[in-house]
Design an enzyme around this catalytic site. Sequence first.
Site, short mmCIF file in Angstrom:
data_model
loop_
_atom_site.label_atom_id
_atom_site.label_comp_id
_atom_site.label_asym_id
_atom_site.label_seq_id
_atom_site.Cartn_x
_atom_site.Cartn_y
_atom_site.Cartn_z
N LYS A 98 98.01 -1.83 20.83
CA LYS A 98 96.67 -1.86 20.21
C LYS A 98 96.17 -3.29 19.94
O LYS A 98 95.03 -3.62 20.23
CB LYS A 98 96.67 -1.06 18.91
CG LYS A 98 96.88 0.43 19.14
CD LYS A 98 96.92 1.19 17.82
CE LYS A 98 97.42 2.60 18.07
NZ LYS A 98 97.47 3.41 16.86
N ASN A 119 92.49 1.44 20.11
CA ASN A 119 93.32 2.57 20.56
C ASN A 119 92.61 3.39 21.63
O ASN A 119 93.19 4.33 22.16
CB ASN A 119 93.71 3.47 19.38
CG ASN A 119 92.57 4.34 18.91
OD1 ASN A 119 91.41 3.97 19.05
ND2 ASN A 119 92.90 5.51 18.38
N ASP A 134 91.24 5.24 15.05
CA ASP A 134 92.26 5.56 14.05
C ASP A 134 91.66 5.72 12.65
O ASP A 134 92.05 6.61 11.90
CB ASP A 134 93.34 4.46 14.00
CG ASP A 134 94.37 4.63 15.11
OD1 ASP A 134 94.49 5.73 15.67
OD2 ASP A 134 95.05 3.63 15.43
N GLY A 159 101.47 -1.19 4.59
CA GLY A 159 101.64 -1.59 5.98
C GLY A 159 100.61 -2.64 6.35
O GLY A 159 99.56 -2.77 5.67
#
Length: 307
Positions: A98, A119, A134, A159
């Site tokens: 990505k 993506n 996403d 993350g």
Amino acid sequence: MRSFMEKVFSADDLNRGIFSARSADTNPPYFAVLGKPISHSQSPLMQNAALEEIAKSDVRYKGSRYFAFEVSPEGLSDSLDKFWNKNFAGINLTIPHKEIAAKLLSDMEDGARLARACNTLLRTSDGWKGFNTDGFGLEEAVRSSLGRDFKGSDVVVIGAGGAARGAAFHIASCGCKSLLIANRTQERLDRLVSDLKNSGFECYAASLADCGKLVPENSIVVNATSVGLRDSDSAVLDFSVLPKSTVFFDMPYRKGCETVSVLSARAAGILACSGLPMLAWQGAKSLSIWTGKPMLGELMLKTLNES
Ligand code: NAP
């Protein structure tokens, strides 16, 4: 013989068999997901179910197919040229492509450009245009599975990889009340926080160890790390320290069982859901970008749940 839905192809296969002589005028549109590893991908299953549904009312999609290809990061640039030359109409990208694709493409819609992660690629007359679905998939999954909207909410993203970047920019664009981001590696965390701030979005950074204690009442917590994919993984957070009013969305998902983080959140009395609805809705948005048809997210989710 394994069906095309279970088979993993390589870019070299584009010169053989069903791919050898393709023209946009005479062949139904073909689509592919590229990644490494890719054999676990559920995308061919749900996308082919949706393509069959579309073909019932639009004959141009009769025989349309979606395939899984294993492509290494070093081979991505050449492979994208090959798929374009073979008249593929659309491509999905997964780990680890990505962020690499965002560096290769000059034509990207705002969401992908800001997140620096794509993506979804749409064929255009002179190359590929990049999108990031996403964030949309996450938003729709959180709304349908947890009954919550990012707009006006306190949100915590754990993350700072490709998925977290897409999520964080989308959540910030939705108009969340506050955005806190935590990651294991400080350098990657700093880069995401500084990119968000440079794009005019307010956000805060925390260490993975501290972030549980900083979660406000009524927050939406999103795990955008790969913690939970492996049997040996522990929960991504100590959920016992979170307010019970928190809802938790886990991007990883496992076939036939819940992730360890979802089980742990529920044991602490927190409403939680794993990543399958997001997979369905990001894929539904990709297919809609490629075909111009309405999204078939519910059909895709049903296909995944019944597999
Ligand atoms: P990525 O770019 O490789 O990023 C991985 C992230 O996980 C990084 O933040 C990394 O932290 C963190 N991480 C990995 N192992 C860890 C550990 N042991 N402890 C703490 N943090 C750890 O991958 P990605 O593309 O962002 O994908 C992340 C996850 O989201 C994957 O599981 C993927 O399957 C899932 N995903 C799901 C959907 C869906 O539709 N449900 C869509 C997209 C992605 P460091 O920076 O410290 O390495």
